[in-house]
Design a protein around this motif. Structure first.
Motif, PDB file in Angstrom:
ATOM      1  N   ALA A  83       0.828  -1.205   0.000  1.00  0.00           N
ATOM      2  CA  ALA A  83       0.000   0.000   0.000  1.00  0.00           C
ATOM      3  C   ALA A  83       0.859   1.250   0.000  1.00  0.00           C
ATOM      4  N   ASP A  84       0.258   2.348  -0.415  1.00  0.00           N
ATOM      5  CA  ASP A  84       0.811   3.680  -0.237  1.00  0.00           C
ATOM      6  C   ASP A  84       0.032   4.312   0.909  1.00  0.00           C
ATOM      7  N   ILE A  85       0.756   4.850   1.914  1.00  0.00           N
ATOM      8  CA  ILE A  85       0.087   5.491   3.039  1.00  0.00           C
ATOM      9  C   ILE A  85       0.526   6.946   3.156  1.00  0.00           C
ATOM     10  N   GLU A 143      -9.355  -5.405  -2.472  1.00  0.00           N
ATOM     11  CA  GLU A 143      -9.137  -5.268  -3.909  1.00  0.00           C
ATOM     12  C   GLU A 143      -8.095  -4.183  -4.122  1.00  0.00           C
ATOM     13  N   GLU A 144      -7.368  -4.261  -5.222  1.00  0.00           N
ATOM     14  CA  GLU A 144      -6.411  -3.208  -5.548  1.00  0.00           C
ATOM     15  C   GLU A 144      -7.158  -1.891  -5.743  1.00  0.00           C
ATOM     16  N   ALA A 145      -6.538  -0.789  -5.332  1.00  0.00           N
ATOM     17  CA  ALA A 145      -7.070   0.574  -5.379  1.00  0.00           C
ATOM     18  C   ALA A 145      -8.099   0.842  -4.285  1.00  0.00           C
ATOM     19  N   THR A 163      -2.165  -1.092  -3.117  1.00  0.00           N
ATOM     20  CA  THR A 163      -1.538  -1.009  -4.437  1.00  0.00           C
ATOM     21  C   THR A 163      -1.292  -2.376  -5.067  1.00  0.00           C
ATOM     22  N   ARG A 164      -1.118  -3.405  -4.230  1.00  0.00           N
ATOM     23  CA  ARG A 164      -0.830  -4.736  -4.784  1.00  0.00           C
ATOM     24  C   ARG A 164      -1.259  -5.809  -3.799  1.00  0.00           C
TER      25      ARG A 164
END
Length: 167
Positions: A83-85, A143-145, A163-164
């Motif tokens: 993830a992006d945090i 789920e992604e996104a 993100t993945r």
């Protein structure tokens, strides 16, 4: 029979459809016996509607807050994801995050403890972002996104996006 309530994110559900309970140890398949919208029985419900779905063949203790109903096989539960945090400011409750921190993750209606592993940095400072791997204590429907929020020491700390997912 048991009645589950929530918002339909996408698609539609009809009386008689089979649905899968996903996440938090779910995995059972049930049949939709009835659909309730504002105390009115309806035959079909679609995206963005808040409804109650009466399921046949499921015990009341087999479902809990955080489960997701979905078309069988359309979404799966994961306990690990990239993830992006981004952290909140100190005034908003944010605090620095380091690898190994145990945070409370919130996605949809699920709330699960998880541990973060940072990539490329030693610490994420307030109002900054980072790429991380999150390992949850229980698998949830992801789920992604997909967006999520997280808490640290009982206070809102930041948000992120999946993100993945592992394949």
């Amino acid at each position: 029979m048991v009645m589950l309530t929530g918002r339909i994110e996408r698609g539609r559900v009809r009386k008689g459809d089979e649905v899968e309970i996903v996440g938090l140890g779910g995995g059972a398949i049930a049949r939709v016996a009835d659909i309730d919208a504002s105390h009115v029985r309806i035959d079909e419900a679609g995206a963005d509607m808040n409804v109650g779905v009466l399921l046949r063949g499921i015990a009341a203790d087999a479902v809990e807050r955080g489960h997701v109903l979905a078309t069988p096989g359309s979404i799966s539960a994961h306990a690990c994801f990239a993830a992006d945090i981004t952290l909140l400011s100190e005034e908003q409750g944010g605090a620095d995050v380091v690898s190994g921190d145990r945070l409370g993750f919130h996605t949809r209606s699920a709330a699960v403890w998880g541990t973060v592993t940072l990539h490329g940095v030693d610490v994420v400072l307030l109002l900054h972002g980072a790429e991380v791997t999150v390992t949850l204590e229980e698998p949830v429907a992801l789920e992604e996104a997909q967006p999520f929020a997280f808490r640290q020491r009982g206070r809102a700390a930041g948000s992120g996006t999946v993100t993945r997912l592992p394949r």
